[in-house]
Scaffold this active site. Structure first.
Site, short mmCIF file in Angstrom:
data_model
loop_
_atom_site.label_atom_id
_atom_site.label_comp_id
_atom_site.label_asym_id
_atom_site.label_seq_id
_atom_site.Cartn_x
_atom_site.Cartn_y
_atom_site.Cartn_z
N GLY A 253 -8.39 5.33 4.11
CA GLY A 253 -9.13 4.46 5.01
C GLY A 253 -10.24 5.20 5.74
O GLY A 253 -11.05 5.90 5.13
N TYR A 254 -10.26 5.05 7.06
CA TYR A 254 -11.31 5.65 7.88
C TYR A 254 -10.97 7.08 8.32
O TYR A 254 -11.70 7.68 9.11
CB TYR A 254 -11.55 4.78 9.12
CG TYR A 254 -12.06 3.40 8.78
CD1 TYR A 254 -13.42 3.15 8.56
CD2 TYR A 254 -11.17 2.33 8.65
CE1 TYR A 254 -13.88 1.89 8.24
CE2 TYR A 254 -11.61 1.05 8.31
CZ TYR A 254 -12.96 0.84 8.11
OH TYR A 254 -13.43 -0.41 7.77
N ASP A 255 -9.88 7.63 7.82
CA ASP A 255 -9.44 8.97 8.23
C ASP A 255 -10.53 10.04 8.13
O ASP A 255 -10.63 10.90 9.02
CB ASP A 255 -8.21 9.40 7.44
CG ASP A 255 -6.95 8.64 7.85
OD1 ASP A 255 -7.02 7.79 8.76
OD2 ASP A 255 -5.88 8.90 7.24
N ASN B 118 0.86 -1.18 0.00
CA ASN B 118 0.00 0.00 0.00
C ASN B 118 0.90 1.24 0.00
O ASN B 118 1.60 1.51 0.98
CB ASN B 118 -0.90 -0.04 1.25
CG ASN B 118 -1.82 1.15 1.36
OD1 ASN B 118 -1.49 2.27 1.01
ND2 ASN B 118 -3.01 0.88 1.87
N ARG B 119 0.88 1.98 -1.10
CA ARG B 119 1.78 3.13 -1.25
C ARG B 119 1.47 4.23 -0.23
O ARG B 119 2.38 4.94 0.22
CB ARG B 119 1.68 3.71 -2.66
CG ARG B 119 2.17 2.77 -3.74
CD ARG B 119 3.67 2.70 -3.79
NE ARG B 119 4.12 1.80 -4.85
CZ ARG B 119 5.36 1.48 -5.03
NH1 ARG B 119 6.30 1.96 -4.23
NH2 ARG B 119 5.71 0.65 -5.99
N HIS C 94 -1.83 6.50 15.63
CA HIS C 94 -1.56 5.16 16.14
C HIS C 94 -0.33 4.57 15.47
O HIS C 94 0.53 3.98 16.13
CB HIS C 94 -2.77 4.27 15.87
CG HIS C 94 -3.29 4.41 14.46
ND1 HIS C 94 -3.87 5.57 14.00
CD2 HIS C 94 -3.27 3.56 13.41
CE1 HIS C 94 -4.20 5.43 12.72
NE2 HIS C 94 -3.84 4.22 12.33
N ASP D 185 0.12 -3.95 11.23
CA ASP D 185 -1.28 -4.19 10.92
C ASP D 185 -2.07 -3.25 11.82
O ASP D 185 -1.69 -2.99 12.96
CB ASP D 185 -1.69 -5.64 11.14
CG ASP D 185 -3.02 -5.97 10.45
OD1 ASP D 185 -3.27 -5.42 9.35
OD2 ASP D 185 -3.81 -6.75 11.00
N LYS E 132 -0.79 14.60 11.33
CA LYS E 132 -1.24 13.24 11.62
C LYS E 132 -0.07 12.37 12.08
O LYS E 132 -0.20 11.58 13.02
CB LYS E 132 -1.90 12.64 10.37
CG LYS E 132 -2.41 11.23 10.61
CD LYS E 132 -3.00 10.62 9.35
CE LYS E 132 -3.31 9.15 9.57
NZ LYS E 132 -3.65 8.44 8.34
#
Length: 195
Positions: free
Chosen positions: A152-154, A9-10, A179, A69, A174
């Site tokens: 993603g969920y950002d 995933n770039r 995380h 992950d 960020k």
């Protein structure tokens, strides 16, 4: 020193490199390794998936590997999507598909507490685990997507202490608090021991 960042995933690769930019190590994206087989992320925990990816990619390449992950855990959904965050809406789904499914499932719940957790695993060239670290950030799921950065969920995650979603923050902002940043920053001392 070369280390494989075990992601194809770039977006994640770029984020990882930015977080680790203080270290004098050459990082290689797994997507740039010819004929590298995909790792089946079939473990029941994010820690299990991170370790499996690092071990398999290290053994294939003969290089140290760093794999992570991430799970997204929503209180009102019994911690769904959790370890299945990337494929919540099914195999080969888009980021938007996942966001749409999560918002639909959450509906008008008043409890919108959520957290991102990342586990990162460092494996030496022999495929032996050197270190495993975890990073976490708490926040809430917004009612609608906001912002255009990140992935993603950002767009629907507002971290505690902020009035913006991850997707409304700059990459630099960020990468100070996320995380993933917390997990990777925790593993930096272990990375330095490989040199």
């Amino acid at each position: 020193m070369k280390i494989v960042l075990a992601t194809k995933n770039r977006h994640k690769y770029s984020e990882m490199k930015d977080i680790l930019n203080e270290i004098d190590i050459e990082f290689i994206c797994a997507a740039d390794i010819k004929d590298l087989p995909d790792v089946d992320e079939d473990q029941t925990t994010i820690e299990g998936n991170a370790i499996k990816k690092a071990v398999e990619i290290s053994r294939y390449t003969g290089l140290p590997a760093l794999a992570d992950d991430t799970g997204f855990f929503v209180d009102a959904l019994n911690d769904e999507p959790g370890v299945f965050a990337a494929r919540y809406a099914g195999e080969n789904c888009s980021y938007q598909d996942n966001v749409n499914k999560l918002l639909k499932n959450l509906g008008d719940q008043s409890n919108r507490k959520a957290r991102f957790e990342t586990v990162v695993a460092l494996v030496n060239p022999d495929g032996q685990i050197v270190s495993v670290k975890k990073g976490q950030i708490n926040g809430v799921v917004t009612e609608i997507p906001q912002g255009n950065s990140g992935f993603g969920y950002d767009p629907i995650f507002q971290p505690e202490g902020f009035d913006k979603t991850f997707a409304e923050l700059t990459d630099a902002e960020k990468n100070q608090i996320s995380h993933r940043a917390r997990a990777f920053q925790a593993i930096i001392p272990d990375l330095k021991t490989l040199k």
